[in-house]
Design a protein around this motif. Structure first.
Motif, PDB file in Angstrom:
ATOM      1  N   PHE A   3       0.834  -1.210   0.000  1.00 19.23           N
ATOM      2  CA  PHE A   3       0.000   0.000   0.000  1.00 19.23           C
ATOM      3  C   PHE A   3       0.863   1.253   0.000  1.00 19.23           C
ATOM      4  O   PHE A   3       2.025   1.237   0.444  1.00 19.23           O
TER       5      PHE A   3
ATOM      6  N   LEU B 171      -0.179   5.224   1.164  1.00 20.24           N
ATOM      7  CA  LEU B 171      -1.196   6.158   1.650  1.00 20.24           C
ATOM      8  C   LEU B 171      -0.576   7.541   1.691  1.00 20.24           C
ATOM      9  O   LEU B 171       0.465   7.744   2.333  1.00 20.24           O
TER      10      LEU B 171
ATOM     11  N   ASN C 121      -0.986  11.767   2.275  1.00 19.44           N
ATOM     12  CA  ASN C 121      -1.748  12.816   2.954  1.00 19.44           C
ATOM     13  C   ASN C 121      -1.136  14.167   2.608  1.00 19.44           C
ATOM     14  O   ASN C 121       0.060  14.376   2.798  1.00 19.44           O
TER      15      ASN C 121
ATOM     16  N   ALA D  64     -10.306  -0.087   5.079  1.00 16.53           N
ATOM     17  CA  ALA D  64     -10.669   0.735   3.924  1.00 16.53           C
ATOM     18  C   ALA D  64      -9.645   0.623   2.797  1.00 16.53           C
ATOM     19  O   ALA D  64      -9.950   0.981   1.649  1.00 16.53           O
ATOM     20  N   PHE D  65      -8.475   0.104   3.112  1.00 15.72           N
ATOM     21  CA  PHE D  65      -7.411   0.009   2.106  1.00 15.72           C
ATOM     22  C   PHE D  65      -7.047  -1.449   1.825  1.00 15.72           C
ATOM     23  O   PHE D  65      -5.958  -1.752   1.326  1.00 15.72           O
TER      24      PHE D  65
ATOM     25  N   GLU E 249      -2.705   2.507  -4.079  1.00 15.37           N
ATOM     26  CA  GLU E 249      -2.414   3.869  -3.642  1.00 15.37           C
ATOM     27  C   GLU E 249      -3.702   4.605  -3.287  1.00 15.37           C
ATOM     28  O   GLU E 249      -4.707   4.504  -3.992  1.00 15.37           O
ATOM     29  N   HIS E 250      -3.648   5.327  -2.190  1.00 11.64           N
ATOM     30  CA  HIS E 250      -4.834   6.050  -1.706  1.00 11.64           C
ATOM     31  C   HIS E 250      -4.404   7.409  -1.175  1.00 11.64           C
ATOM     32  O   HIS E 250      -3.323   7.553  -0.607  1.00 11.64           O
ATOM     33  N   GLU E 251      -5.286   8.381  -1.347  1.00 11.99           N
ATOM     34  CA  GLU E 251      -5.108   9.661  -0.674  1.00 11.99           C
ATOM     35  C   GLU E 251      -5.993   9.650   0.560  1.00 11.99           C
ATOM     36  O   GLU E 251      -7.170   9.262   0.496  1.00 11.99           O
ATOM     37  N   ILE E 252      -5.457  10.051   1.680  1.00  9.89           N
ATOM     38  CA  ILE E 252      -6.201   9.975   2.932  1.00  9.89           C
ATOM     39  C   ILE E 252      -6.254  11.347   3.587  1.00  9.89           C
ATOM     40  O   ILE E 252      -5.416  12.222   3.332  1.00  9.89           O
TER      41      ILE E 252
END
Lengths: 246, 162
Positions: A155, A157, A159, A217-218, A223-226
């Motif tokens: 992952f 993440l 910010n 949630a991941f 790839e995620h923006e949190i």
């Protein structure tokens, strides 16, 4: 929670420092730490609130306006507001560092400055998106691997939220920030990652777990923006800080 | 009684008294006489609690005197109600610091101790703080300080054994 190696013991010469000429200076080092949750990860009993094991390859953090204060009166982070200081020193510039690349005490040296004699009993910094480097565009980036029930997912993440932390005195195994003439003192920006992911070894209704993101949630990885707004990651050791979000 | 102030409204603290038991050599005419002297003294009481109202029972406490601020002058543990009481050395004037720690939360409180014969004053309380009204505040420790000034020689008692 804070477990630290020894730092220069300044008590014995404190009296000498207090009597030193006004121009006398020592040095003040700024460290950052994500504690063992950054260097070892959420492993063993310390899984995320939803039972994931996390290990990190990188936790990039970018700060500016890193400032140590001789606050008078001592800063009350509960009340918030501006820090009233008789003396402040700034580690100028933008500083990006990786909380995983830490020493044996889980600390990363950000930099050091000359500082006048006295007790630096407050600390402030601004987290801001990096302007260059592997975390460019983001204030905090988590890169790692999660595992639960045999499912393994890499992952990232990211910010991007800028905010300012204003903290009182460091709280931990020892008091920090006593600069004496010719000596070295240190302060620490401490990042409590359990405020982001929660902790399985704490009660489900523990305030940290109620507000933490966890990792479900991941679970698909990638790839995620949190958003971390409202979470209180930044501390001075175990001492909480006032947070101003932009 | 305890003279003090408590911003959180917690009054009625038990009097902090120093009990001195003296077994000084008895006068020849009163062999084995024992003396019990109770003398109320100035003291500091600190309560640690989380801002959801939960008291910090069993928190680790450290007191730092102003003449040696990096080394604990006294250590101890809060009681079941989160209180920790101590009597600072009045000869050490200046800002005394009290630190409370428990389960990754910590806070500092500062108390000024004046010169001989002067009152102590809790200059402020300081605690871990978060944004106002944040849910996370429930988990943040707060600390409060009250001070007591009993005065000089308000109470003196001596019992002499026959």
């Amino acid at each position: 929670m804070v477990r630290r190696g020894s730092v220069a013991a300044l008590a014995l010469v404190w009296g000498l420092g207090a009597a030193a000429p006004a121009w006398a200076e020592g040095r003040l080092a700024f460290f950052a730490s994500g504690e063992d949750l950054a260097t070892e990860g959420f492993v063993g009993a310390q899984l995320t609130r939803d039972g994931w094991a996390l290990t990190f390859d990188h936790i990039f953090v970018t700060v500016t306006a890193l400032t140590a204060h001789q606050a008078e009166p001592p800063y009350d982070a509960m009340a918030g507001g501006e820090i009233q200081a008789t003396t402040s020193v700034v580690l100028a510039g933008e500083h990006s560092f990786d909380l995983v690349e830490a020493d044996a005490d889980d600390r990363v040296l950000i930099g050091e400055v000359e500082a006048p004699v006295g007790h630096f009993n407050a600390l402030s910094w601004r987290m801001t998106p990096a302007t260059a480097g592997p975390a460019a565009g983001y204030a905090m980036v988590f890169v790692g691997t999660a595992e639960r029930d045999g499912v393994v997912v890499p992952f990232v993440l990211r910010n991007a939220e800028a905010r300012t932390y204003r903290c009182g005195e460091f709280v931990g195994d020892e008091r920090k920030g006593f600069v004496v003439a010719g000596g070295m003192a240190d302060l620490e920006l401490t990042f409590h990652l359990d405020h982001v992911f929660g902790r399985a070894d704490k009660a489900a209704d523990d305030p940290t777990n109620l507000d933490a993101l966890g990792f479900d949630a991941f679970a698909a990885g990638g790839e995620h923006e949190i958003t971390l707004r409202g979470m209180h990651i930044g501390h001075a050791g175990e001492g909480h800080c006032d947070v101003v979000w932009e | 009684m305890w003279f003090g102030s408590d911003s959180a409204g917690r009054c009625g603290l038990a009097l902090l008294a120093l009990v001195l038991v003296s077994l000084a050599p008895a006068p020849p005419v009163l062999a084995h006489a024992a003396f019990l002297e109770l003398r109320p003294v100035e003291g500091i009481a600190v309560q640690g609690r989380y801002d959801d109202g939960t008291v910090m029972a069993g928190a680790q406490m450290a007191v730092f005197a102003p003449n040696d601020p990096a080394r604990p002058w006294l250590t101890g543990v809060t009681d079941d109600e989160g209180w920790f009481r101590f009597v600072p050395d009045p000869a050490i004037e200046g800002r005394w610091t009290v630190q409370a720690r428990q389960a990754g939360h910590g806070a500092m409180a500062y108390v000024e101790v004046g010169g001989e014969g002067e009152a102590m004053a809790a200059v402020m309380l300081m605690a871990g703080g978060d944004e106002a009204f944040s849910p996370l505040q429930r988990g943040v420790m707060t600390a409060s300080v009250v001070w007591g000034l009993i005065g000089t020689a308000l109470f003196f008692q001596r019992r002499r054994a026959a």
